[in-house]
Design a protein around this motif. Structure first.
Motif, PDB file in Angstrom:
ATOM      1  N   MET A   1       0.913  -9.709  -6.811  1.00  0.00           N
ATOM      2  CA  MET A   1       1.064  -9.058  -5.582  1.00  0.00           C
ATOM      3  C   MET A   1       0.935  -9.962  -4.328  1.00  0.00           C
ATOM      4  SD  MET A   1      -1.967  -6.582  -4.008  1.00  0.00           S
ATOM      5  CE  MET A   1      -1.568  -5.063  -4.649  1.00  0.00           C
ATOM      6  N   ALA A   2       1.427  -9.523  -3.243  1.00  0.00           N
ATOM      7  CA  ALA A   2       1.485 -10.442  -2.133  1.00  0.00           C
ATOM      8  C   ALA A   2       1.232  -9.331  -0.844  1.00  0.00           C
ATOM      9  CB  ALA A   2       2.759 -11.036  -1.885  1.00  0.00           C
ATOM     10  N   ASP A   9      -0.881  -2.554  13.505  1.00  0.00           N
ATOM     11  CA  ASP A   9      -1.744  -1.604  12.632  1.00  0.00           C
ATOM     12  C   ASP A   9      -1.549  -1.309  11.266  1.00  0.00           C
ATOM     13  OD1 ASP A   9       0.632  -0.258  12.792  1.00  0.00           O
ATOM     14  OD2 ASP A   9       0.077   1.631  13.717  1.00  0.00           O
ATOM     15  N   GLU A  10      -0.408  -2.208  10.831  1.00  0.00           N
ATOM     16  CA  GLU A  10      -0.176  -2.031   9.070  1.00  0.00           C
ATOM     17  C   GLU A  10      -0.159  -3.382   8.377  1.00  0.00           C
ATOM     18  OE1 GLU A  10       2.879   1.757   9.039  1.00  0.00           O
ATOM     19  OE2 GLU A  10       3.809  -0.528   9.580  1.00  0.00           O
ATOM     20  N   ILE A  11      -0.390  -3.289   7.244  1.00  0.00           N
ATOM     21  CA  ILE A  11      -0.238  -4.456   6.215  1.00  0.00           C
ATOM     22  C   ILE A  11       0.663  -4.023   5.267  1.00  0.00           C
ATOM     23  CG2 ILE A  11      -2.471  -5.178   6.577  1.00  0.00           C
ATOM     24  CD1 ILE A  11      -3.046  -4.036   3.932  1.00  0.00           C
ATOM     25  N   ASP A  12       1.636  -5.073   4.966  1.00  0.00           N
ATOM     26  CA  ASP A  12       2.698  -4.933   3.826  1.00  0.00           C
ATOM     27  C   ASP A  12       2.214  -5.355   2.581  1.00  0.00           C
ATOM     28  OD1 ASP A  12       4.724  -3.897   5.557  1.00  0.00           O
ATOM     29  OD2 ASP A  12       5.446  -5.824   6.073  1.00  0.00           O
ATOM     30  N   VAL A  13       2.167  -4.705   1.530  1.00  0.00           N
ATOM     31  CA  VAL A  13       1.855  -5.062   0.266  1.00  0.00           C
ATOM     32  C   VAL A  13       3.251  -5.208  -0.675  1.00  0.00           C
ATOM     33  CG1 VAL A  13       0.467  -4.511  -1.591  1.00  0.00           C
ATOM     34  CG2 VAL A  13      -0.224  -4.003   0.194  1.00  0.00           C
ATOM     35  N   HIS A  14       3.296  -6.335  -1.335  1.00  0.00           N
ATOM     36  CA  HIS A  14       4.619  -6.442  -2.162  1.00  0.00           C
ATOM     37  C   HIS A  14       3.928  -6.576  -3.681  1.00  0.00           C
ATOM     38  CE1 HIS A  14       6.957  -6.893   1.220  1.00  0.00           C
ATOM     39  NE2 HIS A  14       5.907  -7.595   1.833  1.00  0.00           N
ATOM     40  N   PHE A  15       4.735  -6.006  -4.641  1.00  0.00           N
ATOM     41  CA  PHE A  15       4.468  -6.193  -6.069  1.00  0.00           C
ATOM     42  C   PHE A  15       5.550  -7.173  -6.412  1.00  0.00           C
ATOM     43  CE2 PHE A  15       2.181  -2.353  -5.314  1.00  0.00           C
ATOM     44  CZ  PHE A  15       0.917  -2.583  -5.857  1.00  0.00           C
ATOM     45  N   SER A  25       7.515  -2.384  -2.672  1.00  0.00           N
ATOM     46  CA  SER A  25       6.629  -2.625  -1.318  1.00  0.00           C
ATOM     47  C   SER A  25       6.011  -1.347  -0.664  1.00  0.00           C
ATOM     48  CB  SER A  25       7.529  -3.398  -0.230  1.00  0.00           C
ATOM     49  OG  SER A  25       8.067  -4.492  -0.893  1.00  0.00           O
ATOM     50  N   GLY A  26       4.862  -1.490   0.079  1.00  0.00           N
ATOM     51  CA  GLY A  26       4.471  -0.313   0.618  1.00  0.00           C
ATOM     52  C   GLY A  26       3.712  -0.757   1.983  1.00  0.00           C
ATOM     53  N   LYS A  27       3.541  -0.024   2.920  1.00  0.00           N
ATOM     54  CA  LYS A  27       3.081  -0.181   4.121  1.00  0.00           C
ATOM     55  C   LYS A  27       1.584   0.674   4.399  1.00  0.00           C
ATOM     56  CE  LYS A  27       6.880  -1.384   6.929  1.00  0.00           C
ATOM     57  NZ  LYS A  27       6.825  -2.810   7.265  1.00  0.00           N
ATOM     58  N   TYR A  28       0.572   0.133   4.674  1.00  0.00           N
ATOM     59  CA  TYR A  28      -0.567   0.626   4.910  1.00  0.00           C
ATOM     60  C   TYR A  28      -1.111   0.624   6.213  1.00  0.00           C
ATOM     61  CZ  TYR A  28       0.030   0.801   0.034  1.00  0.00           C
ATOM     62  OH  TYR A  28       0.737   0.833  -1.366  1.00  0.00           O
TER      63      TYR A  28
END
Length: 122
Positions: A1-2, A9-15, A25-28
């Motif tokens: 995960m990265a 206002d968001e963070i990106d998460v990458h598997f 990937s997803g944005k939170y």
């Protein structure tokens, strides 16, 4: 995960795989567009991941956040730790030495020149 900063206002998460190939990937959203944020770390837990960081609401208020997502990238919860007119600095996550099923968020409160070390058990 990265994990990386996205918009304010968001963070990106990458598997990713061990070879660095992005699987999904997803944005939170962790803050409003007027607030700044900082990322601190990721801790893998039995049912997903905890991502820690801070959000600065004003010149007097900084809160830490914990974003929990499952292994598929679904948001489980987003919790904030801190109070108005306090700086909660530090968002170190580690496994509790007392209870293996708990995670500890470590940091310090600071207000009007006074500071205290605090622990939150999650």
């Amino acid at each position: 995960m990265a994990v990386s900063d996205s918009q304010n206002d968001e963070i990106d998460v990458h598997f990713v795989t061990n070879l660095g190939i992005i699987l999904s990937s997803g944005k939170y959203k962790v803050a409003s567009s007027k607030e700044s944020k900082r990322l601190f770390g990721i801790l893998k837990v039995s049912d997903g991941y905890l991502i820690s960081g801070q959000v600065q609401y004003s010149s007097e208020t900084v809160k830490s956040f914990i974003l929990k997502i499952d292994r598929d990238g679904n948001k489980i919860y987003l919790k904030y730790y801190g109070e108005k007119d306090f700086w909660f600095s530090g968002s170190t996550l580690y496994y509790s030495p007392i209870n293996e099923n708990e995670v500890v968020l470590y940091g310090s409160y600071s207000s009007q020149g006074y500071s205290d070390i605090v622990f939150f058990h999650i």
